[in-house]
Design a protein around this motif. Structure first.
Motif, PDB file in Angstrom:
ATOM      1  N   GLN A  53       0.962  13.056   5.010  1.00 13.20           N
ATOM      2  CA  GLN A  53       1.333  14.078   4.027  1.00 13.20           C
ATOM      3  C   GLN A  53       1.922  15.311   4.706  1.00 13.20           C
ATOM      4  N   ALA A  99       5.773  16.630   4.163  1.00 12.15           N
ATOM      5  CA  ALA A  99       6.015  17.966   3.622  1.00 12.15           C
ATOM      6  C   ALA A  99       6.863  18.810   4.557  1.00 12.15           C
ATOM      7  N   GLU A 126       4.740   4.449  -1.584  1.00 12.89           N
ATOM      8  CA  GLU A 126       4.192   5.488  -2.458  1.00 12.89           C
ATOM      9  C   GLU A 126       4.499   6.882  -1.900  1.00 12.89           C
ATOM     10  N   MET A 127       4.303   7.064  -0.601  1.00  9.97           N
ATOM     11  CA  MET A 127       4.594   8.361   0.018  1.00  9.97           C
ATOM     12  C   MET A 127       6.081   8.667  -0.064  1.00  9.97           C
ATOM     13  N   ASN A 128       6.899   7.653   0.087  1.00  6.65           N
ATOM     14  CA  ASN A 128       8.344   7.865   0.012  1.00  6.65           C
ATOM     15  C   ASN A 128       8.754   8.334  -1.381  1.00  6.65           C
ATOM     16  N   ARG A 129       8.150   7.750  -2.406  1.00  2.00           N
ATOM     17  CA  ARG A 129       8.445   8.166  -3.780  1.00  2.00           C
ATOM     18  C   ARG A 129       7.979   9.602  -4.025  1.00  2.00           C
ATOM     19  N   ASN A 130       6.809   9.926  -3.521  1.00  2.00           N
ATOM     20  CA  ASN A 130       6.235  11.248  -3.795  1.00  2.00           C
ATOM     21  C   ASN A 130       6.935  12.368  -3.030  1.00  2.00           C
ATOM     22  N   PHE A 131       7.429  12.072  -1.839  1.00  2.00           N
ATOM     23  CA  PHE A 131       7.967  13.128  -0.973  1.00  2.00           C
ATOM     24  C   PHE A 131       9.454  12.965  -0.650  1.00  2.00           C
ATOM     25  N   GLN A 132      10.119  11.945  -1.209  1.00  2.00           N
ATOM     26  CA  GLN A 132      11.541  11.721  -0.941  1.00  2.00           C
ATOM     27  C   GLN A 132      11.825  11.723   0.574  1.00  2.00           C
ATOM     28  N   CYS A 191      12.389   0.716   1.024  1.00  3.51           N
ATOM     29  CA  CYS A 191      12.626   2.164   0.896  1.00  3.51           C
ATOM     30  C   CYS A 191      14.060   2.544   1.231  1.00  3.51           C
TER      31      CYS A 191
END
Length: 217
Positions: free
Chosen positions: A27, A31, A62-68, A109
């Protein structure tokens, strides 16, 4: 950026012991890709590359979707100032290496051919030469991944890009990487190999001679 580098190095070298910090580290890396300071972005991109290597596909997606993530990495690679500013170039090099690892390990991704084109057009890495082994290994594997966009026009560039990357680092690669490159090029028909590498002789004769000495001699 120092803390990000420490986390990334811990994940890279600790093996299973580093898994317990993976969610928090992931994360933070994601960010800080959007930070305004290039040296912070470089550290974050390095961390993302390590996460790509040790994260299972569902979590990474999932992280890729949430954080582009892939979009942020692509923006660093496409930075028009990347080759003119040392910190920006380091960030772009790290981002390109991370995108290559994502393409290999998490092809779901990489949905846009433009992401691959951005990386291949950017190579070779010139500021963060420590990423060269990972980049070359990924380039060799890239055309074999059916989950990636079908872009044979881009994959045709790969032998030339590998040759240029080997020359840029003056062959200072892990022995296993050098052996892998030698094996790949030894399997190519001589005429096809010459045709693939001929542009390098025109682009940079010194790079061509160095690659020929290191790999083909």
């Amino acid at each position: 950026s120092a803390a990000l580098n420490v986390w990334a190095a811990w994940l890279e070298f600790s093996g299973p012991l580093g898994v317990h910090i993976l969610p928090q580290a992931f994360q933070a890396f994601a960010a800080y890709l959007k930070d305004t300071e290039a040296h912070v972005q470089a550290a974050a991109a390095y961390g993302i590359r390590i996460c790509a290597e040790c994260t299972e596909q569902q979590l990474f997606a999932e992280m890729n979707r949430n954080f582009q993530i892939t979009e942020s990495l692509e923006q660093l690679v496409l930075d028009p100032n990347a080759r003119d500013d040392e910190d920006a170039e380091k960030a772009a090099d790290k981002a390109a290496s991370a995108l290559l690892q994502i393409a290999i390990r998490h092809p779901q991704c990489i949905t846009a051919p433009t992401s691959l084109k951005a990386v291949l057009d950017y190579l070779p890495l010139q500021a963060e030469l420590g990423e060269a082994d990972a980049a070359i290994t990924a380039l060799i594997q890239l055309p074999m991944h059916a989950g990636l966009p079908n872009r044979s026009d881009l994959y045709d560039m790969i032998p030339l890009l590998i040759a240029r990357q080997v020359a840029v680092v003056e062959g200072k690669l892990k022995p296993s990487t050098l052996d892998l490159v030698k094996d790949v090029f030894a399997r190519m028909p001589p005429a096809a190999l010459q045709q693939m590498l001929q542009p390098l002789a025109s682009i940079d004769a010194a790079e061509y001679e160095l690659f020929h000495r290191l790999i083909l001699a």
